[in-house]
Design a protein around this motif. Structure first.
Motif, PDB file in Angstrom:
ATOM      1  N   SER A  66       0.840  -1.298  -0.042  1.00  0.00           N
ATOM      2  CA  SER A  66      -0.132  -0.146  -0.051  1.00  0.00           C
ATOM      3  C   SER A  66       0.967   1.405  -0.010  1.00  0.00           C
ATOM      4  CB  SER A  66      -0.867   0.100   1.281  1.00  0.00           C
ATOM      5  OG  SER A  66      -0.243   0.218   2.095  1.00  0.00           O
ATOM      6  N   ASP A 122       0.166   7.234  -7.618  1.00  0.00           N
ATOM      7  CA  ASP A 122      -0.905   7.541  -6.866  1.00  0.00           C
ATOM      8  C   ASP A 122      -1.087   6.817  -5.678  1.00  0.00           C
ATOM      9  OD1 ASP A 122      -1.891   9.372  -8.953  1.00  0.00           O
ATOM     10  OD2 ASP A 122      -2.990   7.417  -9.917  1.00  0.00           O
ATOM     11  N   SER A 123      -2.002   7.388  -4.607  1.00  0.00           N
ATOM     12  CA  SER A 123      -1.889   6.559  -3.444  1.00  0.00           C
ATOM     13  C   SER A 123      -3.022   5.290  -3.966  1.00  0.00           C
ATOM     14  CB  SER A 123      -2.651   7.327  -2.357  1.00  0.00           C
ATOM     15  OG  SER A 123      -4.071   7.560  -2.897  1.00  0.00           O
ATOM     16  N   GLY A 124      -2.718   4.089  -3.104  1.00  0.00           N
ATOM     17  CA  GLY A 124      -3.469   2.826  -3.478  1.00  0.00           C
ATOM     18  C   GLY A 124      -2.702   1.780  -3.188  1.00  0.00           C
ATOM     19  N   TRP A 125      -2.865   0.908  -4.015  1.00  0.00           N
ATOM     20  CA  TRP A 125      -2.309  -0.619  -3.935  1.00  0.00           C
ATOM     21  C   TRP A 125      -1.368  -1.073  -5.068  1.00  0.00           C
ATOM     22  CZ3 TRP A 125      -2.076  -3.343   0.459  1.00  0.00           C
ATOM     23  CH2 TRP A 125      -2.853  -3.176   1.534  1.00  0.00           C
ATOM     24  N   PRO A 169      -6.663   1.023  -7.182  1.00  0.00           N
ATOM     25  CA  PRO A 169      -6.805   1.963  -6.062  1.00  0.00           C
ATOM     26  C   PRO A 169      -7.276   1.164  -4.682  1.00  0.00           C
ATOM     27  CG  PRO A 169      -8.252   2.420  -8.080  1.00  0.00           C
ATOM     28  CD  PRO A 169      -7.419   1.128  -8.290  1.00  0.00           C
ATOM     29  N   GLU A 170      -7.669  -0.198  -4.992  1.00  0.00           N
ATOM     30  CA  GLU A 170      -8.230  -0.697  -3.615  1.00  0.00           C
ATOM     31  C   GLU A 170      -7.575  -2.236  -3.499  1.00  0.00           C
ATOM     32  OE1 GLU A 170     -12.362  -0.761  -3.957  1.00  0.00           O
ATOM     33  OE2 GLU A 170     -12.601   1.145  -3.806  1.00  0.00           O
ATOM     34  N   ARG A 171      -7.559  -2.400  -2.425  1.00  0.00           N
ATOM     35  CA  ARG A 171      -6.776  -3.861  -1.811  1.00  0.00           C
ATOM     36  C   ARG A 171      -7.444  -5.175  -2.621  1.00  0.00           C
ATOM     37  NH1 ARG A 171      -4.182  -6.493   3.528  1.00  0.00           N
ATOM     38  NH2 ARG A 171      -3.686  -8.611   2.531  1.00  0.00           N
TER      39      ARG A 171
END
Length: 146
Positions: free
Chosen positions: A10, A28-31, A120-122
């Protein structure tokens, strides 16, 4: 034990990360999913080394993923492993079909476009990683607690 692994990492906030000779990348932030092979000496103990880089215990940067793991906003959450099979490129290629590739990272010793992918998501990332390892013909295992 030896095989192929994918790290689930992450990134809490957007960051510009310098990937050695590959230069900086705005992430970008995310996974992120990084796929590698563990067929050298020590096998899957390579993942323990990655965990030491992520925790700050080891400052050495040998592979592209070390630059991501060494950033203070990252967390190595888990990894998915396929034992005894060299399916690194097959997994990376399959991931590129499902989630966003980060071009040119981790693939300097093969013809793949990348071995680093973003979601964006795990949940969506982990599901794609599991499918990629399963499509390589083996039942993957998930390790957590890095």
């Amino acid at each position: 034990m030896k095989g192929t692994y994918t790290l689930l990492v992450s990134l809490a906030a957007p960051a510009d990360i310098e990937f050695g000779a590959k230069g900086p990348r705005a992430l970008d932030s995310g996974w992120y999913a990084y796929t590698g092979s563990a067929f050298g000496q020590g096998g899957f103990s390579r993942i323990d080394r990655h965990a030491r880089v992520a925790s700050g215990e080891n400052g050495a940067r040998h592979w592209h993923v070390d630059y991501l793991l060494g950033h203070p906003e990252t967390d190595l959450a888990a990894d998915v492993r396929t034992e005894a099979s060299d399916v690194e490129c097959a997994v990376a290629d399959r991931l590129a079909e499902e989630i966003e590739p980060v071009p040119g990272i981790g693939a300097s010793d093969c013809d793949c476009g990348t071995h680093l992918h973003f979601a964006p998501e795990r949940d969506s990332l982990e599901a794609a990683v599991r499918r990629a390892h399963e499509s390589a013909g083996n039942s993957p295992s998930v390790e957590t607690g890095h």
